[in-house]
Design a protein around this motif. Structure first.
Motif, PDB file in Angstrom:
ATOM      1  N   LEU A  19       5.205  -1.948  -3.228  1.00  0.00           N
ATOM      2  CA  LEU A  19       4.570  -0.666  -3.514  1.00  0.00           C
ATOM      3  C   LEU A  19       5.415   0.500  -3.027  1.00  0.00           C
ATOM      4  CD1 LEU A  19       2.060   0.857  -4.530  1.00  0.00           C
ATOM      5  CD2 LEU A  19       1.080   0.587  -2.247  1.00  0.00           C
ATOM      6  N   PHE A  20       5.845   0.432  -1.772  1.00  0.00           N
ATOM      7  CA  PHE A  20       6.584   1.566  -1.228  1.00  0.00           C
ATOM      8  C   PHE A  20       8.066   1.510  -1.587  1.00  0.00           C
ATOM      9  CE2 PHE A  20       2.775   1.382   1.464  1.00  0.00           C
ATOM     10  CZ  PHE A  20       2.293   2.653   1.205  1.00  0.00           C
ATOM     11  N   GLY A  21       8.547   0.329  -1.982  1.00  0.00           N
ATOM     12  CA  GLY A  21       9.888   0.268  -2.546  1.00  0.00           C
ATOM     13  C   GLY A  21       9.945   0.970  -3.890  1.00  0.00           C
ATOM     14  N   TYR A  22       8.815   0.927  -4.621  1.00  0.00           N
ATOM     15  CA  TYR A  22       8.715   1.598  -5.922  1.00  0.00           C
ATOM     16  C   TYR A  22       8.528   3.103  -5.765  1.00  0.00           C
ATOM     17  CZ  TYR A  22       5.975   3.535  -9.803  1.00  0.00           C
ATOM     18  OH  TYR A  22       5.481   4.342 -10.784  1.00  0.00           O
ATOM     19  N   SER A  23       7.682   3.509  -4.821  1.00  0.00           N
ATOM     20  CA  SER A  23       7.273   4.912  -4.746  1.00  0.00           C
ATOM     21  C   SER A  23       8.095   5.750  -3.784  1.00  0.00           C
ATOM     22  CB  SER A  23       5.797   4.995  -4.324  1.00  0.00           C
ATOM     23  OG  SER A  23       5.639   4.478  -3.010  1.00  0.00           O
ATOM     24  N   SER A  24       8.792   5.100  -2.853  1.00  0.00           N
ATOM     25  CA  SER A  24       9.407   5.853  -1.761  1.00  0.00           C
ATOM     26  C   SER A  24      10.840   5.406  -1.510  1.00  0.00           C
ATOM     27  CB  SER A  24       8.595   5.668  -0.468  1.00  0.00           C
ATOM     28  OG  SER A  24       7.218   5.867  -0.701  1.00  0.00           O
ATOM     29  N   GLN A  25      11.567   6.290  -0.877  1.00  0.00           N
ATOM     30  CA  GLN A  25      12.902   5.969  -0.381  1.00  0.00           C
ATOM     31  C   GLN A  25      12.848   6.154   1.131  1.00  0.00           C
ATOM     32  OE1 GLN A  25      16.025   8.317  -2.066  1.00  0.00           O
ATOM     33  NE2 GLN A  25      17.611   6.872  -1.510  1.00  0.00           N
ATOM     34  N   VAL A  37       6.571   1.311  22.338  1.00  0.00           N
ATOM     35  CA  VAL A  37       7.672   1.740  21.470  1.00  0.00           C
ATOM     36  C   VAL A  37       7.182   2.936  20.655  1.00  0.00           C
ATOM     37  CG1 VAL A  37       9.165   1.127  19.542  1.00  0.00           C
ATOM     38  CG2 VAL A  37       8.691  -0.560  21.327  1.00  0.00           C
ATOM     39  N   PRO A  38       7.713   4.132  20.915  1.00  0.00           N
ATOM     40  CA  PRO A  38       7.278   5.310  20.145  1.00  0.00           C
ATOM     41  C   PRO A  38       7.869   5.300  18.739  1.00  0.00           C
ATOM     42  CG  PRO A  38       8.974   5.921  21.716  1.00  0.00           C
ATOM     43  CD  PRO A  38       8.691   4.474  21.959  1.00  0.00           C
ATOM     44  N   CYS A  39       7.119   5.837  17.806  1.00  0.00           N
ATOM     45  CA  CYS A  39       7.558   5.876  16.405  1.00  0.00           C
ATOM     46  C   CYS A  39       7.174   7.223  15.810  1.00  0.00           C
ATOM     47  CB  CYS A  39       6.906   4.735  15.626  1.00  0.00           C
ATOM     48  SG  CYS A  39       7.138   4.829  13.835  1.00  0.00           S
ATOM     49  N   VAL A  40       8.111   7.835  15.126  1.00  0.00           N
ATOM     50  CA  VAL A  40       7.849   9.096  14.428  1.00  0.00           C
ATOM     51  C   VAL A  40       8.046   8.866  12.937  1.00  0.00           C
ATOM     52  CG1 VAL A  40       8.791  11.390  13.962  1.00  0.00           C
ATOM     53  CG2 VAL A  40       8.356  10.678  16.308  1.00  0.00           C
ATOM     54  N   ILE A  41       7.068   9.286  12.157  1.00  0.00           N
ATOM     55  CA  ILE A  41       7.158   9.181  10.698  1.00  0.00           C
ATOM     56  C   ILE A  41       6.975  10.566  10.096  1.00  0.00           C
ATOM     57  CG2 ILE A  41       4.707   8.530  10.562  1.00  0.00           C
ATOM     58  CD1 ILE A  41       5.441   6.929   8.012  1.00  0.00           C
ATOM     59  N   VAL A  42       7.824  10.902   9.143  1.00  0.00           N
ATOM     60  CA  VAL A  42       7.794  12.210   8.482  1.00  0.00           C
ATOM     61  C   VAL A  42       7.944  11.985   6.979  1.00  0.00           C
ATOM     62  CG1 VAL A  42       8.909  14.465   8.263  1.00  0.00           C
ATOM     63  CG2 VAL A  42       8.828  13.331  10.492  1.00  0.00           C
ATOM     64  N   GLY A  43       7.160  12.712   6.205  1.00  0.00           N
ATOM     65  CA  GLY A  43       7.301  12.668   4.752  1.00  0.00           C
ATOM     66  C   GLY A  43       6.213  11.904   4.027  1.00  0.00           C
ATOM     67  N   SER A  44       5.475  11.051   4.735  1.00  0.00           N
ATOM     68  CA  SER A  44       4.458  10.239   4.057  1.00  0.00           C
ATOM     69  C   SER A  44       3.299  11.078   3.541  1.00  0.00           C
ATOM     70  CB  SER A  44       3.929   9.156   5.003  1.00  0.00           C
ATOM     71  OG  SER A  44       3.306   9.737   6.134  1.00  0.00           O
ATOM     72  N   ASP A  45       3.091  12.264   4.114  1.00  0.00           N
ATOM     73  CA  ASP A  45       1.984  13.114   3.662  1.00  0.00           C
ATOM     74  C   ASP A  45       2.189  13.601   2.231  1.00  0.00           C
ATOM     75  OD1 ASP A  45       4.147  14.436   5.068  1.00  0.00           O
ATOM     76  OD2 ASP A  45       3.098  16.315   4.707  1.00  0.00           O
ATOM     77  N   ARG A  46       3.431  13.591   1.742  1.00  0.00           N
ATOM     78  CA  ARG A  46       3.674  14.047   0.369  1.00  0.00           C
ATOM     79  C   ARG A  46       3.150  13.052  -0.667  1.00  0.00           C
ATOM     80  NH1 ARG A  46       9.678  16.658   0.417  1.00  0.00           N
ATOM     81  NH2 ARG A  46      10.240  14.666   1.318  1.00  0.00           N
ATOM     82  N   LEU A  47       2.843  11.846  -0.235  1.00  0.00           N
ATOM     83  CA  LEU A  47       2.300  10.859  -1.167  1.00  0.00           C
ATOM     84  C   LEU A  47       0.861  11.182  -1.580  1.00  0.00           C
ATOM     85  CD1 LEU A  47       3.720   7.562   0.379  1.00  0.00           C
ATOM     86  CD2 LEU A  47       4.473   8.716  -1.696  1.00  0.00           C
ATOM     87  N   SER A  84       0.159  13.770  -3.139  1.00  0.00           N
ATOM     88  CA  SER A  84       0.323  14.365  -4.463  1.00  0.00           C
ATOM     89  C   SER A  84       0.475  13.253  -5.492  1.00  0.00           C
ATOM     90  CB  SER A  84       1.561  15.269  -4.484  1.00  0.00           C
ATOM     91  OG  SER A  84       1.846  15.686  -5.798  1.00  0.00           O
ATOM     92  N   ALA A  85      -0.378  13.242  -6.501  1.00  0.00           N
ATOM     93  CA  ALA A  85      -0.347  12.174  -7.512  1.00  0.00           C
ATOM     94  C   ALA A  85       1.001  12.113  -8.214  1.00  0.00           C
ATOM     95  CB  ALA A  85      -1.463  12.399  -8.530  1.00  0.00           C
ATOM     96  N   LYS A  86       1.647  13.263  -8.350  1.00  0.00           N
ATOM     97  CA  LYS A  86       2.925  13.301  -9.063  1.00  0.00           C
ATOM     98  C   LYS A  86       4.021  12.571  -8.303  1.00  0.00           C
ATOM     99  CE  LYS A  86       1.698  17.641 -11.295  1.00  0.00           C
ATOM    100  NZ  LYS A  86       0.334  17.611 -10.762  1.00  0.00           N
ATOM    101  N   ARG A  87       3.813  12.374  -7.007  1.00  0.00           N
ATOM    102  CA  ARG A  87       4.804  11.655  -6.212  1.00  0.00           C
ATOM    103  C   ARG A  87       4.840  10.162  -6.548  1.00  0.00           C
ATOM    104  NH1 ARG A  87       8.865  14.443  -3.782  1.00  0.00           N
ATOM    105  NH2 ARG A  87       8.081  16.504  -3.251  1.00  0.00           N
ATOM    106  N   ARG A 114      10.422   8.539  -6.218  1.00  0.00           N
ATOM    107  CA  ARG A 114      10.852   7.934  -4.960  1.00  0.00           C
ATOM    108  C   ARG A 114      10.889   8.962  -3.824  1.00  0.00           C
ATOM    109  NH1 ARG A 114      14.940   3.400  -4.478  1.00  0.00           N
ATOM    110  NH2 ARG A 114      13.319   2.825  -3.007  1.00  0.00           N
ATOM    111  N   THR A 115       9.737   9.290  -3.334  1.00  0.00           N
ATOM    112  CA  THR A 115       9.577  10.278  -2.272  1.00  0.00           C
ATOM    113  C   THR A 115      10.315   9.847  -1.006  1.00  0.00           C
ATOM    114  OG1 THR A 115       7.407  10.887  -3.126  1.00  0.00           O
ATOM    115  CG2 THR A 115       7.874  11.436  -0.823  1.00  0.00           C
ATOM    116  N   PRO A 116      11.172  10.704  -0.460  1.00  0.00           N
ATOM    117  CA  PRO A 116      11.869  10.333   0.783  1.00  0.00           C
ATOM    118  C   PRO A 116      10.918  10.352   1.978  1.00  0.00           C
ATOM    119  CG  PRO A 116      12.468  12.557   0.120  1.00  0.00           C
ATOM    120  CD  PRO A 116      11.630  12.001  -0.993  1.00  0.00           C
ATOM    121  N   ILE A 117      11.014   9.335   2.801  1.00  0.00           N
ATOM    122  CA  ILE A 117      10.217   9.219   4.025  1.00  0.00           C
ATOM    123  C   ILE A 117      11.173   8.841   5.151  1.00  0.00           C
ATOM    124  CG2 ILE A 117       8.389   7.899   5.188  1.00  0.00           C
ATOM    125  CD1 ILE A 117       7.069   7.569   2.434  1.00  0.00           C
ATOM    126  N   TRP A 118      10.975   9.444   6.306  1.00  0.00           N
ATOM    127  CA  TRP A 118      11.878   9.216   7.430  1.00  0.00           C
ATOM    128  C   TRP A 118      11.096   8.628   8.602  1.00  0.00           C
ATOM    129  CZ3 TRP A 118      11.401  13.726   4.625  1.00  0.00           C
ATOM    130  CH2 TRP A 118      12.461  14.017   3.746  1.00  0.00           C
TER     131      TRP A 118
END
Length: 580
Positions: free
Chosen positions: A20-26, A150-160, A162-165, A171-175
């Motif tokens: 799923l996320f390989g299809y929708s995200s980078q 183990v701390p983890c920071v995720i950025v960019g997932s909130d753009r998902l 948007s249905a257009k993403r 392939r919405t970039p996520i870091w």
């Protein structure tokens, strides 16, 4: 039975998330290895969208037991799914002894427990990324269970949101970034330990956030926004494209998107089915109590060797004469296994009109290749081009399959020693063939290798220089990924962990078995790497990486998954354009 059900559910969920996320995200990950350490630990992440736990789980090798909002467990369907993947409920409004007890038990049992110390989705000043206070639960759990955080920071997932993403080709970039483990400080009193752990954790979040922003040069739009803001944004504003330009290109975009979506979906579906089949076959092969000890002894011997020593092929004076004018040749393999039928090497020969003085192409087939008919057709085409063709029966395939096993079933299992010796067999046997053909006055060689055959072909390029070209189609080049992250090898991983064979032990063989850890002996300009854009097994980024490392090589991208026929067709077309 329940344990088996949870295992299947977790692996199915992991595969689905990767698809799923390989299809929708980078997804870009920093210091992934910090989240793959052994033993129990608490994974604490910031929370900017409902997609966060799924995305984080898709990039972490180990299974994560997520603390999940109790509200989701009120619905029977969600409750069933969440419990199937070992999630457990947590009340966000007050401390729940049952939740705390469950978390501590799992942490002490060596599990990874995931939580969001913000207690909900947060952005802006409310986010711990910008200094908002942490809830005390994470530090308390870590101290009581005596496990690191183990701390983890995720950025960019909130753009998902948007249905257009989710449209094809977006392939919405996520870091994602993982920090160094924060120790539980068991020697300190509870309150003092909690205070220090929270301070270290807060600092880690801010530092990781700054590192991600700086490393990837994130814009204001990349940074966290509320779900409501993301859902309100129009596609025009997101892409900063004029209305006229969109109108003129919308038809072309839709057609390309439709075709790409169909190709990706069909490729992923085929790859997933084959991966499942391979895992089922691997389940027939278990390790035993002495497997780790045997592995250590084997590696102790291998570490003394270079690739040239490891793959040195003894001469076979009878092989050149056996080639003669026949259509196939058999000879004793230089490596002896416990399966007699596998100890007889074989190659099918297809001579061109020029005889053995013409150049010869070695065809190295894929793992568990279904049929040799396609390869025979390929050999006929090569004969028409003036090349001889040599179809090699790789170890445990075709004529070398022991009774009671499937074609190629024994080539790749949790028995890593047999895997390595199979690769060694394949390389040494082709080298013996090359030496014999030299005696028959053949001095130019080419190689077409697919998947497993591409892996062997890449290793041949490391120890042989007499190649006019080497075409490697979806080769296994990153052995670490193939073992520890590949969806086709989850049962293998399970067996290795059960036998206490860890990644650091396996890595001691990479200087011999991993193309990524070597350089070619032949001219890199003669090497063509071919990557499937939708490949779930040999990731295109790994092919890109070895293409960059083997400087001067060429990279061809093909819109297919790991399994398919277009790759061979496009490869031959490219080789003909290069005049073979």
């Amino acid at each position: 039975m329940q344990r088996f059900f949870h295992s299947v559910a977790n692996h199915a969920a992991a595969l689905l998330m990767k698809l799923l996320f390989g299809y929708s995200s980078q997804i870009h990950v920093i210091t992934r290895e910090r989240a793959n350490c052994v033993g129990g630990f608490l994974l604490a992440a910031n929370h900017i969208s409902h997609f966060d736990p799924f995305i984080i789980s898709s990039v972490v090798r180990r299974k994560i037991d997520w603390m999940t909002m109790a509200e989701f467990f009120r619905f029977r369907f969600f409750r069933f799914l969440l419990r199937a993947v070992d999630a457990f409920p947590a009340d966000r409004h007050h401390a729940d002894r049952k939740t705390i007890r469950t978390a501590i038990e799992r942490l002490k049992s060596g599990h990874v427990v995931g939580l969001f110390p913000e207690g909900g989705i947060r952005d802006g000043a409310r986010s711990l990324l910008q200094g908002a206070p942490l809830r005390p639960g994470a530090a308390t759990l870590a101290h009581i269970a005596a496990v690191p955080i183990v701390p983890c920071v995720i950025v960019g997932s909130d753009r998902l949101y948007s249905a257009k993403r989710w449209l094809p080709l977006r392939r919405t970039p996520i870091w994602i970034a993982f920090g160094n483990p924060i120790p539980p400080l068991p020697e300190l009193p509870k309150l003092e330990a909690r205070k220090q752990i929270e301070a270290h954790l807060a600092a880690a979040f801010e530092n990781l956030y700054a590192e991600v922003r700086e490393k990837f040069r994130l814009t204001v739009d990349d940074l966290p926004h509320s779900p409501q803001e993301r859902m309100k944004k129009s596609a025009l504003n997101e892409n900063d494209v004029g209305i006229a330009e969109i109108s003129s290109n919308v038809g072309l975009f839709r057609e390309r998107a439709r075709r790409s979506a169909i190709r990706r979906f069909s490729a992923n579906a085929v790859d997933s089915v084959i991966c499942t089949s391979m895992n089922l076959l691997q389940s027939r092969h278990r390790l035993h109590a002495r497997s780790r000890e045997e592995m250590q002894r084997y590696l102790a011997e291998c570490e003394k060797l270079t690739a040239h020593e490891y793959y040195a092929a003894p001469s076979n004076g009878d092989l050149a004469g056996a080639i003669g004018n026949g259509t196939s040749v058999t000879w004793p393999s230089p490596i002896e296994t416990k399966f007699p039928v596998n100890n007889i090497a074989r190659a099918d020969l297809f001579r061109s009109a020029r005889g053995w003085s013409a150049p010869t192409i070695f065809i190295l087939h894929a793992l568990m290749s279904a049929t040799h008919i396609g390869y025979r057709r390929l050999a006929a085409r090569l004969n028409e081009l003036g090349w001889n063709a040599c179809f090699v029966h790789l170890p445990f395939h075709y004529s070398r399959v022991p009774r009671g096993y499937w074609n190629g079933e024994l080539a790749i299992t949790a028995d890593l020693i047999r895997n390595a010796e199979g690769l060694r067999q394949g390389v040494m046997e082709v080298r013996q063939l090359m030496a014999a053909l030299h005696e028959r006055n053949c001095h130019e060689f080419g190689l077409l290798g697919t998947s497993y055959g591409g892996w062997i072909g890449a290793l041949l390029a490391v120890v042989e220089r007499d190649f006019r070209f080497v075409a490697l189609m979806a080769p296994i080049v990153n052995v670490e990924h193939a073992i520890w992250e590949n969806p086709a090898a989850w049962f293998m991983r399970r067996e290795l962990r059960r036998a206490n064979i860890e990644s650091s032990l396996v890595a001691r063989h990479f200087h011999l078995s991993s193309p990524m850890h070597n350089q070619p002996l032949c001219d890199p300009a003669r090497i063509l790497f071919v990557a499937g854009e939708f490949d779930l097994i040999t990731r295109p980024e790994h092919i890109e990486a070895i293409h960059q490392k083997w400087r001067g090589s060429e990279l061809l991208r093909v819109p297919q998954g790991h399994f398919g026929y277009r790759m061979m067709r496009d490869t031959i077309t490219r080789l003909k354009a290069r005049a073979l």
